[in-house]
Scaffold this motif. Structure first.
Motif, short mmCIF file in Angstrom:
data_model
loop_
_atom_site.label_atom_id
_atom_site.label_comp_id
_atom_site.label_asym_id
_atom_site.label_seq_id
_atom_site.Cartn_x
_atom_site.Cartn_y
_atom_site.Cartn_z
N ASP A 65 9.53 29.49 -26.57
CA ASP A 65 8.65 30.91 -25.05
C ASP A 65 8.59 29.52 -24.34
O ASP A 65 7.94 28.70 -23.76
CB ASP A 65 7.69 30.75 -25.45
CG ASP A 65 6.46 31.98 -24.38
OD1 ASP A 65 7.27 32.11 -23.62
OD2 ASP A 65 5.39 32.94 -25.17
N PHE A 110 5.89 31.14 -21.00
CA PHE A 110 5.14 30.28 -21.54
C PHE A 110 4.46 28.39 -21.17
O PHE A 110 3.52 28.67 -20.43
CB PHE A 110 4.80 30.10 -22.52
CG PHE A 110 2.99 29.74 -23.11
CD1 PHE A 110 1.79 30.49 -22.63
CD2 PHE A 110 2.16 28.87 -23.70
CE1 PHE A 110 0.78 30.06 -23.11
CE2 PHE A 110 2.02 28.21 -23.92
CZ PHE A 110 0.32 29.12 -23.60
N SER A 151 4.50 28.37 -16.79
CA SER A 151 2.89 29.29 -17.09
C SER A 151 1.59 28.67 -16.86
O SER A 151 1.25 28.49 -16.46
CB SER A 151 3.37 30.03 -17.20
OG SER A 151 2.70 30.94 -18.50
N ALA A 152 1.76 27.65 -18.02
CA ALA A 152 0.66 27.46 -18.66
C ALA A 152 0.84 25.89 -17.55
O ALA A 152 -0.87 25.24 -17.40
CB ALA A 152 0.63 26.86 -19.76
#
Length: 228
Positions: free
Chosen positions: A201, A204, A207-208
């Protein structure tokens, strides 16, 4: 009387932008170390001397490449948005560009305050942070952190070690090693082994990373406001 016409120059017309575009192509495929004057000349079908009409030396070429990378980063145009939302836009756009050209991330970082595009990016970032109440030193350090957060996120594929390109066999060997660990001592490592070895991912992951940085800056701001 037969008029003689000047011979047509069949050599390819070389432009500064064409050289930079080809440098991007080489760097994206093989890394920045593969970008040399000689290699570019070969790729473009010209002599190395032809490139020196546009760039005095390799450093000037790299300055231009770095400036071009930074120039692709869109600034935050929504002046009505909150300072932290605008900061998120800048960091997100920074990550988007560096993610597309990870081998050029460190080169761009060294040209931030040495190029017009870099100065514009730095000015807007500092302006947002200063308007939020951070001191000059704090704003400068947070601007550095924003840049290096983006570089850290983009300098390697998620789940892989920095500077290491794993083959399928190498990934399989890593998975086998984690699977062989004692389950009573490392239950969570074994459970997360696939994601630790090869993060599927990627969205993710990026963005994390951005969320963590923005949350940290916002937390610092709240401490300033509360006076703690």
């Amino acid at each position: 009387m037969i008029l003689k016409t000047a011979p047509v120059d069949a050599r390819p017309q070389l432009s500064r932008s064409a050289v930079i575009d080809r440098a991007f192509t080489i760097a994206d495929a093989e890394g920045l170390a593969a970008v040399t004057i000689r290699r570019l000349a070969q790729e473009l079908g010209v002599t190395p001397m032809a490139l020196y009409w546009h760039f005095k030396n390799k450093d000037e070429l790299f300055d231009a490449i770095g400036d071009d990378v930074i120039g692709r980063i869109e600034l935050s145009a929504d002046t009505a948005a909150r300072w932290d939302e605008r900061l998120r836009v800048i960091v997100t756009n920074l990550v988007t560009v560096l993610r597309a050209h990870p081998s050029l991330a460190n080169l761009a970082a060294t040209r931030i305050v040495a190029s017009e595009h870099g100065l514009e990016l730095t000015e807007q970032t500092l302006s947002l942070l200063r308007s939020a109440g951070f001191s000059v030193a704090e704003a400068a350090n947070l601007a550095h952190q924003a840049l290096h957060t983006a570089i850290m996120l983009c300098s390697a594929e998620p789940g892989l070690e920095l500077g290491v390109v794993d083959t399928d066999a190498a990934l399989a060997a890593k998975r086998a090693r984690l699977a062989s660990l004692p389950a009573d001592r490392y239950p969570h490592v074994i459970e997360a082994s696939d994601d630790l070895i090869d993060c599927d991912d990627e969205e993710f992951y990026y963005s994390a990373g951005i969320d963590l940085f923005i949350a940290g800056v916002r937390g610092m701001h709240q401490l300033r406001v509360s006076g703690d």
